[in-house]
Scaffold this motif. Sequence first.
Motif, PDB file in Angstrom:
ATOM      1  N   SER A 167       0.853  -1.192   0.000  1.00 44.56           N
ATOM      2  CA  SER A 167       0.000   0.000   0.000  1.00 44.56           C
ATOM      3  C   SER A 167       0.892   1.245   0.000  1.00 44.56           C
ATOM      4  O   SER A 167       2.114   1.155   0.024  1.00 44.56           O
ATOM      5  CB  SER A 167      -0.952  -0.012   1.213  1.00 44.56           C
ATOM      6  OG  SER A 167      -0.253  -0.135   2.421  1.00 44.56           O
ATOM      7  N   THR A 168       0.274   2.410  -0.055  1.00 50.03           N
ATOM      8  CA  THR A 168       1.019   3.667  -0.035  1.00 50.03           C
ATOM      9  C   THR A 168       0.548   4.508   1.145  1.00 50.03           C
ATOM     10  O   THR A 168      -0.535   4.293   1.685  1.00 50.03           O
ATOM     11  CB  THR A 168       0.818   4.471  -1.338  1.00 50.03           C
ATOM     12  OG1 THR A 168      -0.569   4.769  -1.505  1.00 50.03           O
ATOM     13  CG2 THR A 168       1.336   3.708  -2.549  1.00 50.03           C
ATOM     14  N   TRP A 169       1.378   5.467   1.544  1.00 55.68           N
ATOM     15  CA  TRP A 169       1.045   6.356   2.655  1.00 55.68           C
ATOM     16  C   TRP A 169       1.394   7.795   2.286  1.00 55.68           C
ATOM     17  O   TRP A 169       2.260   8.046   1.461  1.00 55.68           O
ATOM     18  CB  TRP A 169       1.761   5.943   3.935  1.00 55.68           C
ATOM     19  CG  TRP A 169       3.262   6.112   3.895  1.00 55.68           C
ATOM     20  CD1 TRP A 169       4.178   5.224   3.408  1.00 55.68           C
ATOM     21  CD2 TRP A 169       4.011   7.240   4.338  1.00 55.68           C
ATOM     22  NE1 TRP A 169       5.442   5.722   3.527  1.00 55.68           N
ATOM     23  CE2 TRP A 169       5.366   6.964   4.099  1.00 55.68           C
ATOM     24  CE3 TRP A 169       3.663   8.457   4.911  1.00 55.68           C
ATOM     25  CZ2 TRP A 169       6.387   7.861   4.414  1.00 55.68           C
ATOM     26  CZ3 TRP A 169       4.680   9.352   5.231  1.00 55.68           C
ATOM     27  CH2 TRP A 169       6.019   9.053   4.989  1.00 55.68           C
ATOM     28  N   LYS A 170       0.665   8.714   2.929  1.00 53.33           N
ATOM     29  CA  LYS A 170       0.894  10.143   2.688  1.00 53.33           C
ATOM     30  C   LYS A 170       0.474  10.909   3.941  1.00 53.33           C
ATOM     31  O   LYS A 170      -0.577  10.621   4.525  1.00 53.33           O
ATOM     32  CB  LYS A 170       0.055  10.603   1.499  1.00 53.33           C
ATOM     33  CG  LYS A 170       0.202  12.065   1.162  1.00 53.33           C
ATOM     34  CD  LYS A 170      -0.680  12.415  -0.028  1.00 53.33           C
ATOM     35  CE  LYS A 170      -0.688  13.899  -0.255  1.00 53.33           C
ATOM     36  NZ  LYS A 170      -1.579  14.275  -1.330  1.00 53.33           N
ATOM     37  N   VAL A 171       1.300  11.865   4.357  1.00 52.93           N
ATOM     38  CA  VAL A 171       0.978  12.722   5.494  1.00 52.93           C
ATOM     39  C   VAL A 171       0.618  14.094   4.968  1.00 52.93           C
ATOM     40  O   VAL A 171       1.313  14.655   4.122  1.00 52.93           O
ATOM     41  CB  VAL A 171       2.175  12.834   6.477  1.00 52.93           C
ATOM     42  CG1 VAL A 171       1.899  13.871   7.552  1.00 52.93           C
ATOM     43  CG2 VAL A 171       2.468  11.490   7.105  1.00 52.93           C
ATOM     44  N   ASN A 172      -0.496  14.636   5.478  1.00 50.90           N
ATOM     45  CA  ASN A 172      -0.912  15.993   5.164  1.00 50.90           C
ATOM     46  C   ASN A 172      -1.317  16.639   6.489  1.00 50.90           C
ATOM     47  O   ASN A 172      -2.389  16.332   7.024  1.00 50.90           O
ATOM     48  CB  ASN A 172      -2.058  15.998   4.164  1.00 50.90           C
ATOM     49  CG  ASN A 172      -2.414  17.391   3.696  1.00 50.90           C
ATOM     50  OD1 ASN A 172      -1.764  18.363   4.050  1.00 50.90           O
ATOM     51  ND2 ASN A 172      -3.458  17.481   2.892  1.00 50.90           N
ATOM     52  N   GLY A 173      -0.455  17.501   7.030  1.00 49.25           N
ATOM     53  CA  GLY A 173      -0.712  18.092   8.340  1.00 49.25           C
ATOM     54  C   GLY A 173      -0.670  17.023   9.407  1.00 49.25           C
ATOM     55  O   GLY A 173       0.324  16.321   9.538  1.00 49.25           O
ATOM     56  N   ASN A 174      -1.754  16.862  10.155  1.00 49.96           N
ATOM     57  CA  ASN A 174      -1.802  15.808  11.179  1.00 49.96           C
ATOM     58  C   ASN A 174      -2.702  14.648  10.738  1.00 49.96           C
ATOM     59  O   ASN A 174      -3.275  13.952  11.555  1.00 49.96           O
ATOM     60  CB  ASN A 174      -2.260  16.375  12.525  1.00 49.96           C
ATOM     61  CG  ASN A 174      -3.699  16.835  12.485  1.00 49.96           C
ATOM     62  OD1 ASN A 174      -4.276  17.044  11.424  1.00 49.96           O
ATOM     63  ND2 ASN A 174      -4.294  16.990  13.648  1.00 49.96           N
ATOM     64  N   ILE A 234      -3.642   6.055   4.253  1.00 49.27           N
ATOM     65  CA  ILE A 234      -3.127   4.775   3.761  1.00 49.27           C
ATOM     66  C   ILE A 234      -4.034   4.339   2.624  1.00 49.27           C
ATOM     67  O   ILE A 234      -5.256   4.300   2.771  1.00 49.27           O
ATOM     68  CB  ILE A 234      -3.141   3.700   4.872  1.00 49.27           C
ATOM     69  CG1 ILE A 234      -2.317   4.132   6.089  1.00 49.27           C
ATOM     70  CG2 ILE A 234      -2.689   2.356   4.325  1.00 49.27           C
ATOM     71  CD1 ILE A 234      -0.825   4.193   5.853  1.00 49.27           C
ATOM     72  N   THR A 235      -3.437   4.022   1.475  1.00 47.97           N
ATOM     73  CA  THR A 235      -4.207   3.595   0.303  1.00 47.97           C
ATOM     74  C   THR A 235      -3.732   2.216  -0.130  1.00 47.97           C
ATOM     75  O   THR A 235      -2.533   1.986  -0.295  1.00 47.97           O
ATOM     76  CB  THR A 235      -4.036   4.601  -0.856  1.00 47.97           C
ATOM     77  OG1 THR A 235      -4.403   5.907  -0.400  1.00 47.97           O
ATOM     78  CG2 THR A 235      -4.895   4.221  -2.044  1.00 47.97           C
ATOM     79  N   ASP A 236      -4.681   1.305  -0.283  1.00 46.11           N
ATOM     80  CA  ASP A 236      -4.370  -0.027  -0.800  1.00 46.11           C
ATOM     81  C   ASP A 236      -5.437  -0.416  -1.811  1.00 46.11           C
ATOM     82  O   ASP A 236      -6.254   0.408  -2.207  1.00 46.11           O
ATOM     83  CB  ASP A 236      -4.224  -1.049   0.335  1.00 46.11           C
ATOM     84  CG  ASP A 236      -5.497  -1.249   1.149  1.00 46.11           C
ATOM     85  OD1 ASP A 236      -6.597  -0.932   0.661  1.00 46.11           O
ATOM     86  OD2 ASP A 236      -5.384  -1.737   2.294  1.00 46.11           O
ATOM     87  N   SER A 237      -5.451  -1.672  -2.211  1.00 49.76           N
ATOM     88  CA  SER A 237      -6.388  -2.117  -3.243  1.00 49.76           C
ATOM     89  C   SER A 237      -7.841  -2.013  -2.797  1.00 49.76           C
ATOM     90  O   SER A 237      -8.750  -1.983  -3.626  1.00 49.76           O
ATOM     91  CB  SER A 237      -6.079  -3.558  -3.657  1.00 49.76           C
ATOM     92  OG  SER A 237      -6.158  -4.414  -2.523  1.00 49.76           O
ATOM     93  N   ASP A 238      -8.091  -1.924  -1.490  1.00 50.92           N
ATOM     94  CA  ASP A 238      -9.451  -1.783  -0.972  1.00 50.92           C
ATOM     95  C   ASP A 238      -9.912  -0.327  -0.898  1.00 50.92           C
ATOM     96  O   ASP A 238     -11.055  -0.061  -0.577  1.00 50.92           O
ATOM     97  CB  ASP A 238      -9.560  -2.403   0.428  1.00 50.92           C
ATOM     98  CG  ASP A 238      -9.319  -3.898   0.414  1.00 50.92           C
ATOM     99  OD1 ASP A 238      -9.623  -4.541  -0.617  1.00 50.92           O
ATOM    100  OD2 ASP A 238      -8.811  -4.424   1.422  1.00 50.92           O
ATOM    101  N   GLY A 239      -8.996   0.635  -1.132  1.00 48.74           N
ATOM    102  CA  GLY A 239      -9.334   2.049  -1.058  1.00 48.74           C
ATOM    103  C   GLY A 239      -8.425   2.784  -0.102  1.00 48.74           C
ATOM    104  O   GLY A 239      -7.331   2.318   0.222  1.00 48.74           O
ATOM    105  N   SER A 240      -8.882   3.944   0.360  1.00 47.62           N
ATOM    106  CA  SER A 240      -8.078   4.792   1.246  1.00 47.62           C
ATOM    107  C   SER A 240      -8.740   4.915   2.604  1.00 47.62           C
ATOM    108  O   SER A 240      -9.966   4.910   2.713  1.00 47.62           O
ATOM    109  CB  SER A 240      -7.931   6.199   0.661  1.00 47.62           C
ATOM    110  OG  SER A 240      -7.201   6.155  -0.531  1.00 47.62           O
TER     111      SER A 240
END
Length: 177
Positions: free
Chosen positions: A120-127, A131-137
């Motif tokens: 999966s992938t991860w992203k930080v925006n502020g606090n 987490i995004t994977d094949s099932d969504g975010s």
Amino acid sequence: MKMMNLSRLMVWAFVLVMPLMFASCKKDGNEVVNPSGNAVEGSWKISDIKISDGKDSQSFLDYIVDLYAQQGAEEEGAKLIACLKDSRITLNGDGKVTGAASPKCESEDSDDLNPAKSGSTWKVNGNKLTITDSDGSETFDLTVSGNTMTWSNQEEDDLDGDGINEKYTFSIEFRKA
């Protein structure tokens, strides 16, 4: 005239030095910071999962142990907790998540227990951490304090089976591995 120039010079010196004074304050390591991507990068292990209604907080891991004990399967509950607490999740600098199920995990589906699946992938925006994977975010409130990271969400479910949804906070606490 010299006194006025000296006063003006003192004021400017104070204005220039003040930011340095605040920047040099020692941090005690217990403060909660607004996390950046760098604060969450690295390998982590689950230390606890909690449910709170705003008044009381309960360890979900303790609940699992109690539930298995009621069914006479204490050993199975202990194995599940060992699997959860020993599995590793790594948030890489490139925004990808990798992880490894613990050798203590006996199930082929043990990666399903991780809050962020490998790949999966991860992203930080502020606090906020997404987490995004094949099932969504899924987006979590994020705090980082020293070697502790917490992901939390406000949830609503019928926890006690009375037909009325209760609001609660679900939190996953991690320790730097």
